[in-house]
Enzyme design. Structure first.
Site, PDB file in Angstrom:
ATOM      1  N   ASP A 144     -11.936 -12.607  16.758  1.00 45.69           N
ATOM      2  CA  ASP A 144     -12.427 -11.424  16.826  1.00 45.69           C
ATOM      3  C   ASP A 144     -11.270 -10.287  17.343  1.00 45.69           C
ATOM      4  OD1 ASP A 144     -14.117  -9.239  17.398  1.00 45.69           O
ATOM      5  OD2 ASP A 144     -15.453 -10.548  18.602  1.00 45.69           O
ATOM      6  N   GLY A 193     -15.118  -5.959   8.875  1.00 44.47           N
ATOM      7  CA  GLY A 193     -14.864  -5.448   7.446  1.00 44.47           C
ATOM      8  C   GLY A 193     -13.908  -4.356   7.425  1.00 44.47           C
ATOM      9  N   ASP A 214     -21.354  -4.969  14.161  1.00 45.41           N
ATOM     10  CA  ASP A 214     -22.196  -6.215  14.575  1.00 45.41           C
ATOM     11  C   ASP A 214     -23.847  -5.944  14.270  1.00 45.41           C
ATOM     12  OD1 ASP A 214     -19.901  -6.919  15.824  1.00 45.41           O
ATOM     13  OD2 ASP A 214     -20.893  -6.874  17.617  1.00 45.41           O
TER      14      ASP A 214
HETATM   15  C1  GLA Z   1     -17.811  -8.476  18.766  1.00 44.59           C
HETATM   16  C2  GLA Z   1     -18.309  -9.462  17.631  1.00 44.59           C
HETATM   17  C3  GLA Z   1     -19.557 -10.495  18.314  1.00 44.59           C
HETATM   18  C4  GLA Z   1     -19.291 -11.076  19.504  1.00 44.59           C
HETATM   19  C5  GLA Z   1     -18.817 -10.234  20.432  1.00 44.59           C
HETATM   20  C6  GLA Z   1     -18.411 -10.805  21.873  1.00 44.59           C
HETATM   21  O1  GLA Z   1     -18.815  -7.479  19.096  1.00 44.59           O
HETATM   22  O2  GLA Z   1     -18.532  -8.765  16.508  1.00 44.59           O
HETATM   23  O3  GLA Z   1     -20.130 -11.169  17.049  1.00 44.59           O
HETATM   24  O4  GLA Z   1     -18.543 -12.163  19.124  1.00 44.59           O
HETATM   25  O5  GLA Z   1     -17.746  -9.555  20.138  1.00 44.59           O
HETATM   26  O6  GLA Z   1     -17.729 -10.206  22.897  1.00 44.59           O
END
Ligand code: GLA
Length: 393
Positions: A144, A193, A214
């Site tokens: 991430d 994205g 998200d």
């Molecule tokens: C981001 C990701 C989520 C999750 C959080 C965790 O927002 O997009 O899916 O993994 O971090 O902190």
């Protein structure tokens, strides 16, 4: 030197897809802790999730990855090895437990110094962390972007192209580190994205990549993401998938019909099916939506051809997805805000690949053969609902 680099790059591109295809030949299916537990997830929650995935029939329906999201991370030891925090006292024992249930297990990190929840990221420790995940027995990594965005902006102020290159390089680095472990580990890119991830994610070793921000457990968020996938079909295929984010089926205030629409679209889209609901309180309705065999079969269709929009009106949209056996998965969505029953719309069977305007249809949610349908037939679709059919000549 240059020729050597070109050759190495060509070799990398030639070998990546083959390795990737083996690993995620169909879209990964499983469960992830974030959408329900967020920062509260513990070792006990993961074990319980594994138990329930088996007892609910989800494993047998194909949900095999049990993924720990953010907040498992502890500090680094004196040698720089990542440790897990007090919520996860023994990662090796946990992976062994999950494996003993016939399941696989995933973990989470960031290319930045910190994860999105401000835990320790992998920056500067990529190979070491990949090795640790492999030693612990993990099968899947969600990586991430999080704080790495700051690194990119600080290294290249006002130069988005250089920032984007830095982002890709960070994903290549972790991909190479995962390959070096020798353990097959699904690589899930999470960077919302940015820079049209679908254009480059397969080349950096991504088995799946987020295409948007998200998801939230409400109809508007889910539909916004679903409809934003139009036009992305050509970038997905066996081993590499567009990821419109994890499922919210069973979460928030999503109604039965909204859950049906959610699952219909994620299956039409060949999207990874990573459930995120509270399995300890899953009711029969949610369980039967997640495990509907005929719908999951569309999601997992071997051809790996993602579906796309074939027609859009103010109140309805029609999406179609070609399947390996020559038939077509076909969905009608009621996208009107208030009309509960759609009447008098055309089915647009020509646009879905049936020039005669007729097709044999099977209703995948109702498990019912409908015989021959024609363009002028009328379907009743509840508010925020969907009909999902399998059409053949
Ligand atoms: C981001 C990701 C989520 C999750 C959080 C965790 O927002 O997009 O899916 O993994 O971090 O902190």
């Amino acid at each position: 030197m240059r020729r050597c680099l070109v050759f190495t790059a060509a070799l990398l591109l030639a070998t990546l897809p083959a390795a990737a295809q083996k690993l995620a030949a169909t879209p990964p299916m499983g469960w992830n802790s974030w959408n329900w537990f967020a920062g509260k997830v513990t070792d006990a929650d993961i074990r319980k999730a594994a138990d329930l995935i088996v007892s609910s029939g989800m494993r047998d329906a194909g949900y095999v990855y049990v993924n720990i999201d953010d907040t498992w991370e502890g500090k680094r030891d004196a040698s720089g090895n990542i440790t897990s925090n007090e919520k996860f006292p023994d990662m090796k024992a946990l992976t062994a437990y999950v494996h003993s249930k016939g399941l696989k297990i995933g973990i989470y990190s960031s290319p930045g110094p910190q994860t999105c929840a401000r835990y320790e990221g992998s920056f500067g420790h990529e190979e070491q962390d990949a090795k640790t995940y492999a030693d612990w027995g993990f099968d899947y990594l969600k990586y991430d972007l999080c704080s790495f965005g700051k690194n990119m902006r600080e290294a290249h102020p006002n130069d988005p192209a250089a920032q984007n290159k830095m982002m890709r390089d960070a994903y290549v680095k972790m991909h190479n580190a995962l390959v070096k472990t020798g353990r097959p580990i699904v690589f899930s890119l999470c960077q919302y994205g940015f820079d049209q991830s679908w254009q480059w994610a397969p080349e950096v070793g991504g088995n799946l990549w987020r295409t948007t921000g998200d998801i939230q457990a409400n109809y508007e968020s889910m539909m916004h993401i679903a409809l934003a996938q139009a036009g992305l079909a050509k970038f997905a295929g066996p081993g590499h998938w567009n990821d419109p984010d994890m499922l919210e089926v069973g979460n928030g205030k999503l109604s039965h019909d909204e859950n049906i629409t959610h699952m219909t679209m994620w299956s039409m889209l060949a999207a990874p099916l990573i459930a995120g609901n509270n399995l300890t309180q899953m009711n029969d309705d949610v369980s039967s939506i997640l495990t509907n065999k005929e719908v999951v079969a569309v999601n997992q269709d071997k051809l790996g051809h993602e579906g796309d929009r074939v027609w859009a009106g103010e109140e309805t949209e029609i999406w179609a997805r070609p399947l390996a056996d020559g038939s077509v998965a076909y969905a009608i969505l009621n996208v009107s805000q208030d009309r509960s029953v759609m009447r008098g719309m055309k089915l647009h069977l020509k646009e879905a690949g049936f020039p005669s305007g007729t097709a044999h249809a099977r209703d995948l949610w109702a498990h019912k053969d409908l015989g021959v349908i024609k363009d002028t037939d009328v379907f009743t679709i509840p508010k925020h609902g969907a009909v999902m059919l399998k059409l053949s000549k």
